[in-house]
Write a protein that holds these residues in place. Sequence first.
Motif, short mmCIF file in Angstrom:
data_model
loop_
_atom_site.label_atom_id
_atom_site.label_comp_id
_atom_site.label_asym_id
_atom_site.label_seq_id
_atom_site.Cartn_x
_atom_site.Cartn_y
_atom_site.Cartn_z
N ALA A 79 0.83 -1.21 0.00
CA ALA A 79 0.00 0.00 0.00
C ALA A 79 0.86 1.26 0.00
CB ALA A 79 -0.93 -0.01 1.21
N ILE A 80 1.89 1.29 0.85
CA ILE A 80 2.72 2.49 0.94
C ILE A 80 3.46 2.73 -0.36
CG2 ILE A 80 4.77 3.49 2.06
CD1 ILE A 80 3.87 2.13 4.65
N PHE A 81 4.11 1.68 -0.88
CA PHE A 81 4.95 1.89 -2.06
C PHE A 81 4.15 2.22 -3.31
CE2 PHE A 81 9.49 1.08 -1.19
CZ PHE A 81 9.39 0.89 0.16
N SER A 82 2.93 1.64 -3.43
CA SER A 82 2.19 1.98 -4.64
C SER A 82 1.48 3.33 -4.49
CB SER A 82 1.19 0.87 -5.00
OG SER A 82 0.29 0.65 -3.95
N SER A 83 1.06 3.69 -3.28
CA SER A 83 0.40 4.99 -3.11
C SER A 83 1.38 6.15 -3.24
CB SER A 83 -0.28 5.09 -1.74
OG SER A 83 -1.09 3.99 -1.50
N PHE A 84 2.56 5.99 -2.65
CA PHE A 84 3.56 7.06 -2.66
C PHE A 84 4.37 7.05 -3.96
CE2 PHE A 84 3.85 8.94 1.69
CZ PHE A 84 2.93 8.13 2.34
N THR A 86 4.88 8.38 -7.06
CA THR A 86 5.66 9.44 -7.69
C THR A 86 6.69 10.04 -6.74
OG1 THR A 86 3.77 9.89 -9.08
CG2 THR A 86 5.46 11.57 -9.02
N LEU A 87 6.27 10.21 -5.49
CA LEU A 87 7.20 10.75 -4.50
C LEU A 87 8.41 9.83 -4.35
CD1 LEU A 87 7.37 13.13 -2.56
CD2 LEU A 87 6.28 11.73 -0.82
N LEU A 88 8.17 8.53 -4.31
CA LEU A 88 9.27 7.58 -4.15
C LEU A 88 10.15 7.52 -5.39
CD1 LEU A 88 7.60 4.67 -2.16
CD2 LEU A 88 9.17 6.42 -1.34
N MET A 89 9.57 7.78 -6.56
CA MET A 89 10.39 7.81 -7.77
C MET A 89 11.39 8.96 -7.72
SD MET A 89 9.90 5.34 -9.75
CE MET A 89 8.92 3.94 -9.28
N ILE A 90 10.92 10.12 -7.23
CA ILE A 90 11.82 11.26 -7.09
C ILE A 90 12.91 10.93 -6.07
CG2 ILE A 90 11.93 13.68 -6.35
CD1 ILE A 90 9.00 13.91 -7.38
N ALA A 93 15.43 8.70 -7.69
CA ALA A 93 16.33 9.45 -8.56
C ALA A 93 17.43 10.09 -7.71
CB ALA A 93 15.56 10.51 -9.33
N GLY A 94 17.03 10.62 -6.55
CA GLY A 94 18.01 11.23 -5.64
C GLY A 94 19.04 10.20 -5.19
N ILE A 95 18.59 9.02 -4.85
CA ILE A 95 19.51 7.99 -4.37
C ILE A 95 20.52 7.59 -5.44
CG2 ILE A 95 19.62 5.54 -3.74
CD1 ILE A 95 17.34 5.92 -1.95
N ILE A 96 20.02 7.37 -6.66
CA ILE A 96 20.92 6.97 -7.74
C ILE A 96 21.93 8.09 -7.99
CG2 ILE A 96 21.09 6.34 -10.18
CD1 ILE A 96 18.26 5.27 -10.02
N ALA A 97 21.42 9.31 -8.12
CA ALA A 97 22.28 10.44 -8.47
C ALA A 97 23.36 10.63 -7.41
CB ALA A 97 21.44 11.71 -8.61
N ARG A 98 22.97 10.58 -6.17
CA ARG A 98 23.92 10.85 -5.10
C ARG A 98 25.00 9.76 -5.04
NH1 ARG A 98 24.17 9.31 0.45
NH2 ARG A 98 25.19 10.91 1.70
N TRP A 130 14.81 15.53 2.29
CA TRP A 130 13.52 16.21 2.29
C TRP A 130 12.42 15.22 1.95
CZ3 TRP A 130 9.94 17.48 -1.62
CH2 TRP A 130 9.00 18.46 -1.26
N GLY A 131 12.67 14.36 0.95
CA GLY A 131 11.67 13.37 0.54
C GLY A 131 11.32 12.42 1.68
N ALA A 132 12.34 11.98 2.41
CA ALA A 132 12.08 11.08 3.54
C ALA A 132 11.21 11.79 4.57
CB ALA A 132 13.40 10.63 4.17
N GLY A 133 11.49 13.08 4.79
CA GLY A 133 10.69 13.86 5.74
C GLY A 133 9.24 13.99 5.27
N VAL A 134 9.06 14.21 3.97
CA VAL A 134 7.70 14.36 3.44
C VAL A 134 6.93 13.04 3.60
CG1 VAL A 134 6.33 14.80 1.37
CG2 VAL A 134 8.34 16.19 1.84
N VAL A 135 7.61 11.92 3.33
CA VAL A 135 6.97 10.62 3.51
C VAL A 135 6.54 10.46 4.97
CG1 VAL A 135 7.35 8.13 3.52
CG2 VAL A 135 8.14 9.48 1.59
N LEU A 136 7.44 10.80 5.86
CA LEU A 136 7.15 10.68 7.29
C LEU A 136 5.97 11.56 7.68
CD1 LEU A 136 8.74 9.05 9.43
CD2 LEU A 136 9.56 11.25 10.25
#
Lengths: 342, 456
Positions: A79-84, A86-90, A93-98, A130-136
Amino acid sequence: MELATMQILWYLVLCASVIFYTMLDGFDLGVGCLHLFAKADYDRRIFLNAIGPIWDGNEVWLVIIGGALFAGFPIAYAAIFSSFYTLLMIFLAGIIARAVAIEFRSKHESRAWRSAWDIVFFVGSLVITWGAGVVLGNLILGIPIDGNQGFHGNFWAFINLYSVIVGFLAVSLFMLHGLIFLLMKTEGELHDRLRNWIKPSMTFFIAMFVIATLDTAHTARHMLHRFLDHPWLIVVPVIMLLAIINIPLQAKKKNDGFAFLSSSLAIMLFFCLFGIGTYPYILRSSINPEQFSLTMFNSSSSATTLEVTLTIAAIGVPLVLAYGYFIYWVFRGKVKLDKSSY
Amino acid sequence: MDVVFLSRIQFALNITFHYLFPPMSIGLGLLLVIMEGMYMKTKNHFYKKLAQFWTKIFALFFAVGVATGFVQVFAFGNNWADYSKFVGDVFGTVLAAEGIFAFFLEAGFLGIMLFGWERVKPRVHYLSTILVTFGAHFSAIWIVIANSWMQTPTGYQIVGSGRGARAVVTNIWEVYFNPSSMDRLAHVLIGCWITGSFLLISIGAYYLLKRRSLDFAKVSLKVGLIIGSICLILQLISADVTARGVAKNQPVKLAAMEGVYKTKEYTPMTLLGFVDSKEKKVVGIKVPGLLSFLTFRDFKQPVQGLDQFDQKNWPNISMVFQSYHIMIYAWVAMAILAILAWIFVYRKKLEERRWLLWLLTFAIAFPYIANTAGWFTAELGRQPWLVYNVLRTSEGVSRSIVANQVIGSLIMFICIYIALFAMFIFLLNRKIKHGPEAEEREDVVYRTPFTGKENQ
């Protein structure tokens, strides 16, 4: 063991992974968020090499969070991964880039190349934090899911004021945490300059902390209910406040190690607050919290699986902590650049 | 375009790109253990330099492998939520085991492997190299077990019904040791070792062509050739075992791999050909009875053809057929090159045969083709099932997501991967062109981007 006991135990394993992740990856993400504030290439190399040998291991805790959720609470994971989405895709992208920025930056002697990767590293770290914070923040508020975990909303449902504030709180907290880590790892002139950064980053953090706390009392009032029912729980936020106050005090006395322990403790207690407020929900439904929310009891895997995974954790976690300790011990002390450095 | 199709494309893209990197970490890891072992034994600094050079190359592959691997952990929940709910009980356990037993070992000791040369004793460094390599192998073990369970599920039972149905573990050992996991694991690992060996062969041959770092080139080439040849032979045995396992456990997949539409005696094997799916036949060069013999050790016994199965359970025959054959051709190409190389090594004339050295330089493509085509065969051959004969692919997709979201993320991944791949090749190429001698870091003075002040 009873099913409910195992569900609670696995939930604690999950919480422990989240705490390890934020305490450990927290400082290297924080170093990333501070990266562009260092102007000189030498300083930036010190930053990178301070986290160089350990950041990868820190990040594995994030995989563990994903795996633990998948194994223990597959319904919540799905439920979490499919609902979130687009946010998780961003976030991804951050994880790969970093990750590649750290590795690629020093592999080519060109100013433009390095500056470009510096920016990628900084932005990547910022986006992840920031993304982790938004998820939280959204996990605290709850998201619009129905009884069949059908999601009624879109990406913009996640970008609400409260969650954005929690996102910035995470950034400010990790920046502070990363800065103190750098104080422990640096020496000489750079170290003295970094000491001047404590004041602004402490101010930023306190400001975000106050705003987030007030907004929680206003927007996410349900987080306070358990404290009203069990007033003794108030010791958790009190100790947390003491830990936060202790950070600049220890830093002033140049006890950087203790300052780091204090900020680690503060992060840990932050999550205890989160856990106390949201228990027993893993994913809160904003449509009907009582009926549609996913709790650790209605979204877990079977007793056999919990037994197997608890056994795996009982064997694995001590091993992980032992070699984690060993690796930190090998790379203890101030950073010195040598042939194998970034 | 529907979400199932787009999600399949996205998963295929992610896993294909990701799988360019781990086989090299696994294969090169093993070779690093051998090379550093030679240093430990001889205390000759030459071997240390050799190991250090290859460690840096290893780091490059590892970094991109880890970064793209993250996507996989997310992908199940992101795009395949119903699948995740259905199999979480089984699959989640295995993934969690991978995380805790493999990733920490790899990622943790990688730090010592890369930055620890001056910090720890040689023995501790060597131990770290071994542990990182172990970690990479463990990772393969768990992920292949998880995937094999999807191919040949055992040790579970289904509880609930309809959309609430879930697979629940009844016997964890049957999940781990499902009928295909060990065959497939051997096949995958040998493929990884071949990949590592061919990188050594390829770069060794390149340096010989360029007449530089000759000692280094010869040792790399020799180590690569020895390990690579052994593995190519082992792979033949493993291929036989694996294919017979497929015949037993997933007969539709085997029929698709060889394009066997009709069940009949003396089932032929097609060496080269194409599938005419309209006419339901395969046109090409066939050896009668060969497939029967390989499967049953009997030329006559018929192999089950596609006519024995409901057409709605067929995979895409042409794609499975071609990927399977491409995998085989890649093996044949590597075997021929290895034999040629050995002939000229034996005659001590390898260095003069420039055409062969050029071929060996580009031979690094073959293990990649074989690995990718092999995965395609396995994964496309399982369609239309996610979990073979249990859960269809169309039933596993997330219902919370819409096509636009997947298109958006798909575009994002394509852009990231193109950029990543270009830079990866650029850096790899640079590392190789610089060669093992250029290990000392040149101290360059930089101007900082903001102040313009000179800094070291």
